[in-house]
Write a protein that holds these residues in place. Structure first.
Motif, PDB file in Angstrom:
ATOM      1  N   LEU A 128       0.853  -1.184   0.000  1.00  0.00           N
ATOM      2  CA  LEU A 128       0.000   0.000   0.000  1.00  0.00           C
ATOM      3  C   LEU A 128       0.890   1.236   0.000  1.00  0.00           C
ATOM      4  O   LEU A 128       2.058   1.164   0.384  1.00  0.00           O
ATOM      5  N   THR A 129       0.350   2.370  -0.401  1.00  0.00           N
ATOM      6  CA  THR A 129       1.140   3.594  -0.288  1.00  0.00           C
ATOM      7  C   THR A 129       1.107   4.100   1.147  1.00  0.00           C
ATOM      8  O   THR A 129       0.189   3.783   1.916  1.00  0.00           O
ATOM      9  N   ASN A 130       2.124   4.905   1.509  1.00  0.00           N
ATOM     10  CA  ASN A 130       2.161   5.512   2.838  1.00  0.00           C
ATOM     11  C   ASN A 130       0.867   6.251   3.146  1.00  0.00           C
ATOM     12  O   ASN A 130       0.272   6.084   4.210  1.00  0.00           O
ATOM     13  N   SER A 131       0.426   7.075   2.205  1.00  0.00           N
ATOM     14  CA  SER A 131      -0.739   7.927   2.451  1.00  0.00           C
ATOM     15  C   SER A 131      -2.015   7.100   2.636  1.00  0.00           C
ATOM     16  O   SER A 131      -2.829   7.385   3.518  1.00  0.00           O
ATOM     17  N   THR A 132      -2.180   6.064   1.807  1.00  0.00           N
ATOM     18  CA  THR A 132      -3.376   5.221   1.922  1.00  0.00           C
ATOM     19  C   THR A 132      -3.394   4.468   3.241  1.00  0.00           C
ATOM     20  O   THR A 132      -4.409   4.440   3.947  1.00  0.00           O
ATOM     21  N   PHE A 133      -2.271   3.846   3.593  1.00  0.00           N
ATOM     22  CA  PHE A 133      -2.220   3.067   4.828  1.00  0.00           C
ATOM     23  C   PHE A 133      -2.397   3.967   6.056  1.00  0.00           C
ATOM     24  O   PHE A 133      -3.099   3.608   7.009  1.00  0.00           O
ATOM     25  N   LYS A 134      -1.817   5.152   6.009  1.00  0.00           N
ATOM     26  CA  LYS A 134      -1.957   6.090   7.125  1.00  0.00           C
ATOM     27  C   LYS A 134      -3.425   6.476   7.319  1.00  0.00           C
ATOM     28  O   LYS A 134      -3.926   6.545   8.447  1.00  0.00           O
ATOM     29  N   GLU A 135      -4.121   6.711   6.201  1.00  0.00           N
ATOM     30  CA  GLU A 135      -5.535   7.082   6.295  1.00  0.00           C
ATOM     31  C   GLU A 135      -6.386   5.902   6.750  1.00  0.00           C
ATOM     32  O   GLU A 135      -7.344   6.078   7.524  1.00  0.00           O
ATOM     33  N   MET A 136      -6.061   4.699   6.305  1.00  0.00           N
ATOM     34  CA  MET A 136      -6.813   3.516   6.733  1.00  0.00           C
ATOM     35  C   MET A 136      -6.711   3.322   8.252  1.00  0.00           C
ATOM     36  O   MET A 136      -7.688   2.981   8.917  1.00  0.00           O
ATOM     37  N   ILE A 137      -5.515   3.540   8.784  1.00  0.00           N
ATOM     38  CA  ILE A 137      -5.339   3.438  10.235  1.00  0.00           C
ATOM     39  C   ILE A 137      -6.137   4.524  10.938  1.00  0.00           C
ATOM     40  O   ILE A 137      -6.866   4.261  11.904  1.00  0.00           O
ATOM     41  N   LEU A 204       4.574   6.680   9.386  1.00  0.00           N
ATOM     42  CA  LEU A 204       4.127   6.910   8.007  1.00  0.00           C
ATOM     43  C   LEU A 204       4.036   8.391   7.688  1.00  0.00           C
ATOM     44  O   LEU A 204       3.772   9.219   8.562  1.00  0.00           O
ATOM     45  N   ASP A 205       4.245   8.734   6.400  1.00  0.00           N
ATOM     46  CA  ASP A 205       4.045  10.106   5.956  1.00  0.00           C
ATOM     47  C   ASP A 205       2.914  10.140   4.931  1.00  0.00           C
ATOM     48  O   ASP A 205       2.175   9.181   4.780  1.00  0.00           O
ATOM     49  N   GLU A 206       2.772  11.274   4.240  1.00  0.00           N
ATOM     50  CA  GLU A 206       1.670  11.423   3.278  1.00  0.00           C
ATOM     51  C   GLU A 206       2.103  11.105   1.849  1.00  0.00           C
ATOM     52  O   GLU A 206       1.411  11.459   0.898  1.00  0.00           O
ATOM     53  N   SER A 207       3.239  10.448   1.698  1.00  0.00           N
ATOM     54  CA  SER A 207       3.783  10.205   0.361  1.00  0.00           C
ATOM     55  C   SER A 207       3.113   9.017  -0.318  1.00  0.00           C
ATOM     56  O   SER A 207       2.335   8.279   0.282  1.00  0.00           O
ATOM     57  N   GLU A 208       3.452   8.837  -1.582  1.00  0.00           N
ATOM     58  CA  GLU A 208       2.986   7.686  -2.348  1.00  0.00           C
ATOM     59  C   GLU A 208       4.010   6.558  -2.344  1.00  0.00           C
ATOM     60  O   GLU A 208       3.870   5.587  -3.087  1.00  0.00           O
ATOM     61  N   ASP A 209       5.040   6.675  -1.497  1.00  0.00           N
ATOM     62  CA  ASP A 209       6.035   5.606  -1.379  1.00  0.00           C
ATOM     63  C   ASP A 209       5.366   4.347  -0.829  1.00  0.00           C
ATOM     64  O   ASP A 209       4.429   4.434  -0.029  1.00  0.00           O
TER      65      ASP A 209
END
Length: 363
Positions: A128-137, A204-209
């Motif tokens: 998953l991307t950093n931003s997606t996983f951060k938002e899911m959490i 996590l950050d807001e990146s797409e990494d």
């Protein structure tokens, strides 16, 4: 061991691994951070035996080696050093930390006593991307239970079904469900401790990494840039959350999220003395939000768009606001069945998030 690096990079890595240093432990070695210097890299490792974190940075390795340093001391020392290069050197049973005209000497612990992190296979996993996983959490962690009587509910279910990843948290009063897409063709599920996800969200950050996630029978691994987090999984069968979702509704409203949240916040001022609840009265194109106590009352009115029947229902205002705070859309829908049945809150134009909340019976 002898290395030279800059303060800011070193402090950032210390801050990351400190997240899995236990606040209380009967094993003194766990109060430390393992420092390993080799091949131009410094690796820092910590663990509380439930979760472990490893992070790596490029440094000038003058002499390779490893040692364990008190996490609390090394963090405070490096934080207060000048903004310059930092030299760390081990001699005998001490670690010397130098920067410009400052020097500190700290007792070291044996690296041989430090436990190894579990080995997690890479056969099964997703990305998953950093931003997606951060938002899911963010959109699920608030609904995790704090009640250790049902330990399985202190975690978040991650359910992977091909390219669809679903995260679910519930505590017996509300449930948050977040769905996302991932590059994957496998099926598996795991219950991740809420504490682990809370600490990962801070890394996590807001990146797409990418965040690469791998799972074994009882362990899960998260690879985030130069950092790896390993955690045990919770044992047991998670509740069949799909059976909790209502299949129909009798009333549905569309409402501005911020107007709803602000009105709930104001009404909550008097909610403690009315069974910790606020009352929603939905008639025609208006929703009234009321709470009262011996000290006064609040009455709010919000314009809505409604289909179906009129209804009166009460909720714990915190349970409403917790969900509204993590919804990114301006417009939401709320579906009601009866005054004693769970209701569903969803963003109007986004089907990735769903929130179920039980009403309160008012006296």
């Amino acid at each position: 061991m002898r290395i030279i690096t800059n303060k800011s990079d070193l402090l950032e890595c210390i801050n990351i691994v400190q997240k899995s240093v236990p606040s209380k432990t009967t094993l003194p070695i766990l109060e430390g951070i393992l420092f390993q210097a080799k091949n131009g890299k410094l690796t820092l490792i910590s663990t509380d035996l439930e979760m472990g974190i490893e992070t790596t940075l490029d440094v000038d390795v003058i002499e390779q080696g490893k040692t364990v340093i008190s996490a609390k001391l090394i963090g405070e020392i490096v934080r207060k050093l000048p903004d310059s290069d930092v030299e760390i050197e081990t001699k005998d049973n001490f670690v010397y930390i130098k920067s410009e005209n400052s020097q500190a000497k700290v007792l070291s612990l044996s690296a041989e006593e430090f436990p190894e992190l579990p080995n997690v296979g890479r056969e099964q996993g997703i990305s998953l991307t950093n931003s997606t996983f951060k938002e899911m959490i963010k959109q699920t962690i608030f609904a995790v239970s704090n009640d250790e009587i049902r330990p399985i509910l202190t975690g978040v279910l991650m359910e992977v079904d091909g390219s669809t990843v679903t995260m679910v948290a519930l505590d017996g009063f509300r449930m948050a469900v977040r769905v996302a897409s991932a590059l994957n063709d496998q099926n598996f599920k795991a219950v991740i401790p809420g504490k682990t996800l809370l600490e990962i969200s801070k890394i996590l950050d807001e990146s797409e990494d990418p965040v690469n996630i791998f799972i074994s029978r009882n362990q899960i691994l998260f690879h985030i840039g130069n950092t790896t987090v390993v955690s045990r999984l919770l044992e047991g069968e998670f509740i069949n959350y799909k059976q909790l979702l209502p299949t129909e509704y009798k009333t549905k409203i569309t409402i501005n999220k911020n107007n709803f949240m602000n009105a709930c916040d104001r009404a909550a001022l008097f909610a403690r003395e009315s069974n910790n609840s606020i009352k929603l009265e939905i008639y025609e194109d208006t929703m009234s939000i009321k709470s009262n106590s011996e000290h006064g009352d609040v009455h709010e009115e919000i314009s809505i768009s409604k289909t179906g029947e009129d209804i009166e229902i009460a909720f714990n205002p915190r349970y409403l606001m917790d969900a509204l705070k993590v919804i990114n859309n301006d417009e939401i829908t709320v579906e009601f069945t009866t005054s004693v049945s769970p209701s569903i809150i969803k963003p109007l134009k986004d089907q990735e998030f769903l929130y179920l909340v039980l009403p309160v019976r008012r006296r």
